[in-house]
Design a protein around this motif. Sequence first.
Motif, PDB file in Angstrom:
ATOM      1  N   LEU A 144       0.807  -1.219   0.000  1.00 14.15           N
ATOM      2  CA  LEU A 144       0.000   0.000   0.000  1.00 14.15           C
ATOM      3  C   LEU A 144       0.842   1.271   0.000  1.00 14.15           C
ATOM      4  CD1 LEU A 144      -2.795  -1.057   2.540  1.00 14.15           C
ATOM      5  CD2 LEU A 144      -2.750  -1.342   0.057  1.00 14.15           C
ATOM      6  N   GLY A 145       2.077   1.164  -0.474  1.00 12.11           N
ATOM      7  CA  GLY A 145       2.937   2.339  -0.547  1.00 12.11           C
ATOM      8  C   GLY A 145       3.411   2.823   0.807  1.00 12.11           C
ATOM      9  N   ASN A 146       3.396   1.948   1.805  1.00 10.83           N
ATOM     10  CA  ASN A 146       3.817   2.330   3.147  1.00 10.83           C
ATOM     11  C   ASN A 146       5.342   2.346   3.224  1.00 10.83           C
ATOM     12  OD1 ASN A 146       3.762   2.821   5.958  1.00 10.83           O
ATOM     13  ND2 ASN A 146       3.884   0.637   6.383  1.00 10.83           N
ATOM     14  N   ASN A 147       5.918   3.521   3.451  1.00 13.81           N
ATOM     15  CA  ASN A 147       7.367   3.690   3.518  1.00 13.81           C
ATOM     16  C   ASN A 147       7.808   3.794   4.968  1.00 13.81           C
ATOM     17  OD1 ASN A 147       6.894   3.950   0.813  1.00 13.81           O
ATOM     18  ND2 ASN A 147       7.419   6.118   0.700  1.00 13.81           N
ATOM     19  N   VAL A 148       8.819   3.026   5.325  1.00 13.67           N
ATOM     20  CA  VAL A 148       9.320   3.007   6.700  1.00 13.67           C
ATOM     21  C   VAL A 148      10.840   3.112   6.669  1.00 13.67           C
ATOM     22  CG1 VAL A 148       9.427   1.689   8.848  1.00 13.67           C
ATOM     23  CG2 VAL A 148       7.380   1.541   7.421  1.00 13.67           C
ATOM     24  N   THR A 149      11.402   3.968   7.516  1.00 12.13           N
ATOM     25  CA  THR A 149      12.856   4.100   7.571  1.00 12.13           C
ATOM     26  C   THR A 149      13.434   3.266   8.714  1.00 12.13           C
ATOM     27  OG1 THR A 149      12.644   6.095   8.918  1.00 12.13           O
ATOM     28  CG2 THR A 149      12.901   6.395   6.539  1.00 12.13           C
ATOM     29  N   ILE A 150      14.642   2.806   8.495  1.00 13.29           N
ATOM     30  CA  ILE A 150      15.348   2.042   9.515  1.00 13.29           C
ATOM     31  C   ILE A 150      15.969   3.010  10.522  1.00 13.29           C
ATOM     32  CG2 ILE A 150      17.348   0.577   9.966  1.00 13.29           C
ATOM     33  CD1 ILE A 150      16.732  -0.967   7.477  1.00 13.29           C
ATOM     34  N   ALA A 151      15.670   2.781  11.798  1.00 16.05           N
ATOM     35  CA  ALA A 151      16.213   3.633  12.855  1.00 16.05           C
ATOM     36  C   ALA A 151      17.641   3.219  13.202  1.00 16.05           C
ATOM     37  CB  ALA A 151      15.317   3.566  14.094  1.00 16.05           C
ATOM     38  N   GLN A 152      17.846   1.925  13.404  1.00 14.87           N
ATOM     39  CA  GLN A 152      19.178   1.390  13.703  1.00 14.87           C
ATOM     40  C   GLN A 152      19.306   0.036  13.033  1.00 14.87           C
ATOM     41  OE1 GLN A 152      20.209   1.177  17.855  1.00 14.87           O
ATOM     42  NE2 GLN A 152      22.177   0.188  17.483  1.00 14.87           N
ATOM     43  N   ALA A 153      20.387  -0.171  12.328  1.00 15.68           N
ATOM     44  CA  ALA A 153      20.575  -1.397  11.563  1.00 15.68           C
ATOM     45  C   ALA A 153      21.584  -2.322  12.235  1.00 15.68           C
ATOM     46  CB  ALA A 153      21.053  -1.071  10.146  1.00 15.68           C
ATOM     47  N   ASN A 154      21.475  -3.602  11.898  1.00 15.82           N
ATOM     48  CA  ASN A 154      22.500  -4.595  12.216  1.00 15.82           C
ATOM     49  C   ASN A 154      22.740  -4.795  13.712  1.00 15.82           C
ATOM     50  OD1 ASN A 154      22.896  -4.740   9.383  1.00 15.82           O
ATOM     51  ND2 ASN A 154      24.274  -2.986   9.496  1.00 15.82           N
ATOM     52  N   ILE A 155      21.664  -4.875  14.481  1.00 14.23           N
ATOM     53  CA  ILE A 155      21.766  -5.167  15.913  1.00 14.23           C
ATOM     54  C   ILE A 155      21.827  -6.688  16.069  1.00 14.23           C
ATOM     55  CG2 ILE A 155      20.644  -4.952  18.154  1.00 14.23           C
ATOM     56  CD1 ILE A 155      19.119  -2.511  16.894  1.00 14.23           C
ATOM     57  N   PRO A 156      22.898  -7.238  16.609  1.00 11.98           N
ATOM     58  CA  PRO A 156      23.022  -8.699  16.648  1.00 11.98           C
ATOM     59  C   PRO A 156      22.131  -9.331  17.707  1.00 11.98           C
ATOM     60  CG  PRO A 156      24.893  -7.684  17.744  1.00 11.98           C
ATOM     61  CD  PRO A 156      24.088  -6.554  17.148  1.00 11.98           C
ATOM     62  N   ASP A 177      -7.163  -5.048  -4.604  1.00 11.95           N
ATOM     63  CA  ASP A 177      -7.372  -4.606  -3.230  1.00 11.95           C
ATOM     64  C   ASP A 177      -6.569  -3.342  -2.934  1.00 11.95           C
ATOM     65  OD1 ASP A 177      -9.138  -6.647  -2.694  1.00 11.95           O
ATOM     66  OD2 ASP A 177      -7.666  -7.929  -1.697  1.00 11.95           O
ATOM     67  N   THR A 178      -5.389  -3.225  -3.523  1.00 10.29           N
ATOM     68  CA  THR A 178      -4.583  -2.018  -3.362  1.00 10.29           C
ATOM     69  C   THR A 178      -5.284  -0.816  -3.980  1.00 10.29           C
ATOM     70  OG1 THR A 178      -2.508  -3.272  -3.330  1.00 10.29           O
ATOM     71  CG2 THR A 178      -2.358  -0.940  -3.899  1.00 10.29           C
ATOM     72  N   LEU A 179      -5.853  -0.997  -5.168  1.00 12.42           N
ATOM     73  CA  LEU A 179      -6.585   0.096  -5.814  1.00 12.42           C
ATOM     74  C   LEU A 179      -7.755   0.545  -4.950  1.00 12.42           C
ATOM     75  CD1 LEU A 179      -6.681  -1.127  -9.547  1.00 12.42           C
ATOM     76  CD2 LEU A 179      -5.089   0.487  -8.481  1.00 12.42           C
ATOM     77  N   ALA A 180      -8.461  -0.413  -4.365  1.00 14.64           N
ATOM     78  CA  ALA A 180      -9.588  -0.064  -3.501  1.00 14.64           C
ATOM     79  C   ALA A 180      -9.115   0.695  -2.264  1.00 14.64           C
ATOM     80  CB  ALA A 180     -10.341  -1.330  -3.097  1.00 14.64           C
ATOM     81  N   ALA A 181      -8.019   0.224  -1.661  1.00 20.64           N
ATOM     82  CA  ALA A 181      -7.508   0.861  -0.442  1.00 20.64           C
ATOM     83  C   ALA A 181      -7.010   2.277  -0.711  1.00 20.64           C
ATOM     84  CB  ALA A 181      -6.396   0.007   0.150  1.00 20.64           C
ATOM     85  N   LYS A 182      -6.480   2.513  -1.897  1.00 26.31           N
ATOM     86  CA  LYS A 182      -5.927   3.828  -2.245  1.00 26.31           C
ATOM     87  C   LYS A 182      -6.933   4.699  -3.004  1.00 26.31           C
ATOM     88  CE  LYS A 182      -2.250   4.575  -1.208  1.00 26.31           C
ATOM     89  NZ  LYS A 182      -1.687   4.989   0.108  1.00 26.31           N
ATOM     90  N   ASN A 183      -8.183   4.239  -3.091  1.00 23.92           N
ATOM     91  CA  ASN A 183      -9.267   4.978  -3.740  1.00 23.92           C
ATOM     92  C   ASN A 183      -8.983   5.266  -5.221  1.00 23.92           C
ATOM     93  OD1 ASN A 183     -11.849   6.193  -3.724  1.00 23.92           O
ATOM     94  ND2 ASN A 183     -10.953   8.240  -3.476  1.00 23.92           N
TER      95      ASN A 183
END
Length: 306
Positions: A144-156, A177-183
């Motif tokens: 659904l085009g949801n963009n999320v940024t990584i706060a901290q990477a590579n935590i073991p 379903d994506t078309l419906a959700a995004k109108n």
Amino acid sequence: MSLVTLWASFFAFAHAVDLFTALRDAGAAQFAQQIQADPSLVAIFTKPSVHTVFAPLDDAVNPNTTVFNRLLRRGNPPPGAVDTCDEQTTASNSASKRRSVDTDPFFPCVGNTCAPSWSSVSSTTPFWSSVSENSSGVELFSGLGNNVTIAQANIPYDHGRIHTLHGYLTNPESLMDTLAAKNLTSFASGIKSTNLTSVVSNPSPVGVTVFVPFNEAYNAGISPNASTSSLFTALSNHIVPNYLGLSPWLTNGTVLVTEAKTTLTVTIREGKYFINDAMIVAADLITTNGVAHVIDKVFFYSLNSS
């Protein structure tokens, strides 16, 4: 990977804590709590094949969320638990650009030291996302085009790595379903009326790319009196089969062949992406079988009236 880096990875792994302790230490305690409250989720996240976990930070978690119920529909593991990544087959003209984030088979990671600028993450389910490294950090695009940024990477942790996120990833939906959700109802209606649903839903191992005019653009470019056959042709020009057209692969001058056997040319001007003369206004809506981009006009709108 150099011997020094390899030794550092194994050293970190040997001294890593279990997943839930690592999540709490990384500021994702609520996410850990949600998992531990559901034995089925514990089984998913602690599978031997899961070596990468994307975990929303506490400030991204709604205490009343039902996200896991939503993400677990169809019995799929939720976004966040990623099995060791496998390469996906891509169109020949983009295959050289496709590399897995899992650059080491046991220590998947992201960032300049271990992944290309653009990569892909996949699991054994339809969930996957595109990864971009830019001035804002590493960004993941999910359903659904949801963009999320990584706060901290590579935590073991004792089975691999955790990457904390500023939000939840979203499971991809089907294109319809994506078309419906995004109108994006006008294009969806046209797809249904021309029986193109099976084309855009084709479970191709490569993927399907669809360029979707938003409602006003569709209504301005498509005559309400268009015949079914001409509408079929017009909408087929917006479908690119057997090609996973994520925005990093839409390089300047790329030529795409549509379902109608016409061609579309990608042009990048001042950071804006154009497909022929239509501009992409919302990119990378990941679907279960490909990707959709929202554009501001219809490509071919010279239609015959019925």
